[in-house]
Structure formats: structure tokens, C-alpha cells
Design an enzyme around this catalytic site. Structure first.
Site, PDB file in Angstrom:
ATOM      1  CB  THR A 167      -0.837  -0.023   1.291  1.00  0.00           C
ATOM      2  OG1 THR A 167      -1.765  -1.084   1.226  1.00  0.00           O
ATOM      3  CG2 THR A 167      -1.569   1.290   1.518  1.00  0.00           C
ATOM      4  CB  VAL A 196     -13.910  -2.192   1.255  1.00  0.00           C
ATOM      5  CG1 VAL A 196     -13.342  -0.824   1.600  1.00  0.00           C
ATOM      6  CG2 VAL A 196     -14.644  -2.154  -0.076  1.00  0.00           C
ATOM      7  N   GLY A 197     -10.799  -2.793   2.511  1.00  0.00           N
ATOM      8  CA  GLY A 197      -9.983  -2.779   3.721  1.00  0.00           C
ATOM      9  C   GLY A 197     -10.000  -1.431   4.415  1.00  0.00           C
ATOM     10  CG  ASP A 198      -6.335   0.009   6.164  1.00  0.00           C
ATOM     11  OD1 ASP A 198      -5.613   1.014   6.261  1.00  0.00           O
ATOM     12  OD2 ASP A 198      -6.006  -0.975   5.480  1.00  0.00           O
ATOM     13  CB  THR A 218       1.239   0.447   4.974  1.00  0.00           C
ATOM     14  OG1 THR A 218       1.469  -0.800   4.298  1.00  0.00           O
ATOM     15  CG2 THR A 218       2.499   0.778   5.776  1.00  0.00           C
ATOM     16  N   GLY A 219      -0.421  -2.042   6.151  1.00  0.00           N
ATOM     17  CA  GLY A 219      -0.404  -3.307   6.890  1.00  0.00           C
ATOM     18  C   GLY A 219      -1.655  -4.095   6.589  1.00  0.00           C
ATOM     19  CG  HIS A 220      -4.228  -8.060   7.792  1.00  0.00           C
ATOM     20  ND1 HIS A 220      -5.283  -8.362   8.604  1.00  0.00           N
ATOM     21  CD2 HIS A 220      -4.409  -8.801   6.659  1.00  0.00           C
ATOM     22  CE1 HIS A 220      -6.068  -9.259   8.007  1.00  0.00           C
ATOM     23  NE2 HIS A 220      -5.560  -9.540   6.840  1.00  0.00           N
ATOM     24  N   GLY A 221      -5.267  -4.741   6.573  1.00  0.00           N
ATOM     25  CA  GLY A 221      -6.376  -3.803   6.695  1.00  0.00           C
ATOM     26  C   GLY A 221      -7.355  -4.110   7.798  1.00  0.00           C
TER      27      GLY A 221
END
Length: 310
Positions: A167, A196-198, A218-221
Site C-alpha cells: 500500500t 474493502v480494507g482500511d 499500511t499493513g493488514h487492513g
């Protein structure tokens, strides 16, 4: 120490052969965004320019180079936020758009809404005259290879995610003291269609407030959403913490509470900044006072003159 701009190219484990291109990409984006600030334009213009630069770079998981969903298609999310007015615009699950960050800004400036999704976002893009591009034109061979690899019955999804390209995001403070953030992503590898993520969620994938600062994560949403990471870090900063302290505490909370790893770039109204992460690596770069700072590994902070083209 204004203006200042900080960008990231995603947290995770960057394959050895892609480290240098990731670092070069964030350095180029930081230079592009900082040039906007040096020209006297706004922090919003600067973060949009920096993230557009990263979306156009196939080294990153945003725009051209986005990871593919389970059907082998690109669906992207993006957000911008203006810390002066708390205005924000976002798009989610968009297709056939080369630069979702530009569409997110149009949502902020041309509608009364904060987020448009999927087909509705595409319809709005056409109404705004934003050109559509073929879906395949956003797909790199690297993204297709990783998608196919993860479809195999013996695939290790954890291993695949560890090798994810990142991201992208940017935060900035302009010479007038106005603050902005921008974040853009293709999401997570082989995600369900419509996931849809964060990134598109205000307070999760980004937040900017002239009274506190700005954060682009950034990372796991899903983990970022559970702790509303961007807003959490700014809460700590509003209580008096520095960008580094607030970022570290927010990331530690995410790791402790939901076992989530990630990274952030953060600025405060005085121009102090941080690039912090709990993953193995995060490509980042910061431009301030004519100097470019950058790194990929934990504790790394290399400096060079902003005019150095390397």
C-alpha cells in the site's frame, strides 16, 4: 521546519530483488511531492502528487501494479483528508481507474459524500471526465504470477502475504501549516471480490487534523480497522506524544490486541515526523529542509541532498 512530506511504499517483507526498486520509488515520490510544496502549493496538492507517482510505479500495490482479487481482477481503494477543514474523500473497490487517489480527491471536492464505491464510483469518474483504462492495463506480470501461485492447492497464503508489495501513502505539512494525508492500495492478495480494507475508511487508512497531525498507515487492513489506527495515533499525539511515540504506541496496541503488524508515516503541526513499523521492512522517504531521508530496514535513516537524482 516547514514544509515537510513523508511517504511510504508499504510495510511487509520485501523480496530481496525488489528492495532497491521500492526504495528508489519512494524517494522519487518524496521528491515529486516536496517540489509541489517548494512551489508554494498546498499539502493536499503535495500528497496527491506523491501518491499519484507511486500509483504509476509498478513496484507498489496501488494503481498500476495492484494485487489481484480471487478472480484475477484489480479492485482499488484510496482516501485523502484535509486537516484544515477535516474534509475527506474516498473510493473503494474501484476498477479501470489509473489513479484512484485523484478520484478520491474529486469525491472530497465535488460531492457532499465521504466515500463512493465500486460501480457508483466508476459512474462518478465518468461524469467528472476521468478517463477509464482497460482493467488488464493495471496488471503486471509479477501480480499475475503471485495470484496464480496463491491459487494452487498447496499455496501458503501467509507466505504470499509476507511477500506483498505495499500500500502507498503520504502525509505533509505545507508552509502555511496546513496538513493533509493520502493513502492508496490494491488491497490484499487474492481477496474476495468486493472486499474493502482500511484504506477507504476515515480514521483507519488515514486521518489529518491541523490540531494534531496526520497519519497514513499500511499493513493488514482488517487489523488496522479494528483499532482505527490513524485516529488512535493522533489521539496519543493530541495528548502530548511526539509522532514517534504516538506511532509506536498505536502500532504496539494493534500488535497486542489483534496480532496485527504494520507501519505508518506521521507528521505533527510543527513539522516533526516519523516512519515507524513492526514488520520486517517498510520503504519510506521524508523530505524536509532540502534533505531527503529514507530507509527500508528497522533503524535505517539514510540522508542525501534533495537534488541528488540517485
Amino acid at each position: 521546519m516547514l514544509p515537510v512530506l513523508v511517504v511510504h511504499g508499504g510495510a511487509g517483507q520485501i523480496p530481496k530483488e525488489r528492495v532497491e526498486m521500492s526504495s528508489a520509488g519512494v524517494r522519487a515520490a518524496a521528491r515529486a511531492g516536496y517540489a509541489v510544496l517548494q512551489g508554494g502549493r498546498s499539502s493536499m496538492d503535495a500528497v496527491e502528487e506523491a501518491v499519484t507517482n507511486l500509483e504509476n510505479n509498478p513496484s507498489f500495490n496501488a494503481g498500476y501494479g495492484s494485487v489481484l482479487n480471487v478472480k484475477g481482477e484489480v479492485e482499488m481503494d484510496a482516501i485523502v483528508m484535509d486537516g484544515r477543514t477535516l474534509a475527506s474523500g474516498a473510493v473503494s473497490a474501484v476498477r479501470n481507474i489509473a489513479n484512484p487517489i485523484q478520484l478520491a480527491r474529486l469525491v472530497m471536492e465535488q460531492t457532499s459524500h465521504l466515500c463512493l464505491t465500486a460501480g457508483g464510483a466508476g459512474q462518478f469518474a465518468r461524469a467528472m471526465g476521468m478517463p477509464e483504462v482497460p482493467g488488464d492495463s493495471l496488471i503486471t506480470e509479477y501480480a499475475r504470477m503471485r495470484w496464480k501461485k496463491n491459487l494452487a492447492p498447496n499455496a501458503n497464503p501467509v507466505e504470499s502475504q509476507m511477500e506483498k508489495m505495499g500500500t502507498v501513502g503520504a502525509v505533509a505539512v505545507d508552509e502555511d501549516g496546513n496538513i493533509a494525508c493520502a493513502t492508496s492500495t490494491g488491497g490484499i492478495l487474492n481477496k474476495m471480490e468486493g472486499r474493502v480494507g482500511d484504506t477507504a475508511c476515515i480514521g483507519c487508512g488515514g486521518y489529518a487534523d491541523n490540531r494534531a497531525g496526520a497519519v497514513s498507515p499500511t499493513g493488514h487492513g482488517e487489523a488496522i480497522m479494528k483499532v482505527t489506527l490513524a485516529r488512535l495515533i493522533l489521539f496519543h499525539m493530541a495528548q502530548g506524544m511526539s509522532p514517534e511515540e504516538g506511532s509506536d504506541l498505536g502500532l504496539a496496541t494493534m500488535k497486542e490486541r489483534v496480532e496485527g503488524l504494520g507501519g505508518v508515516v506521521t507528521v505533527d503541526p510543527q513539522g516533526r515526523w516519523a516512519a515507524r513499523f513492526t514488520t520486517t521492512q517498510m520503504a519510506w522517504a521524508a523530505a524536509q529542509g532540502g534533505t531527503l531521508h529514507f530507509g527500508v530496514f528497522s533503524g535505517e535513516d539514510v540522508t542525501q541532498d534533495i537534488g541528488d537524482p540517485n
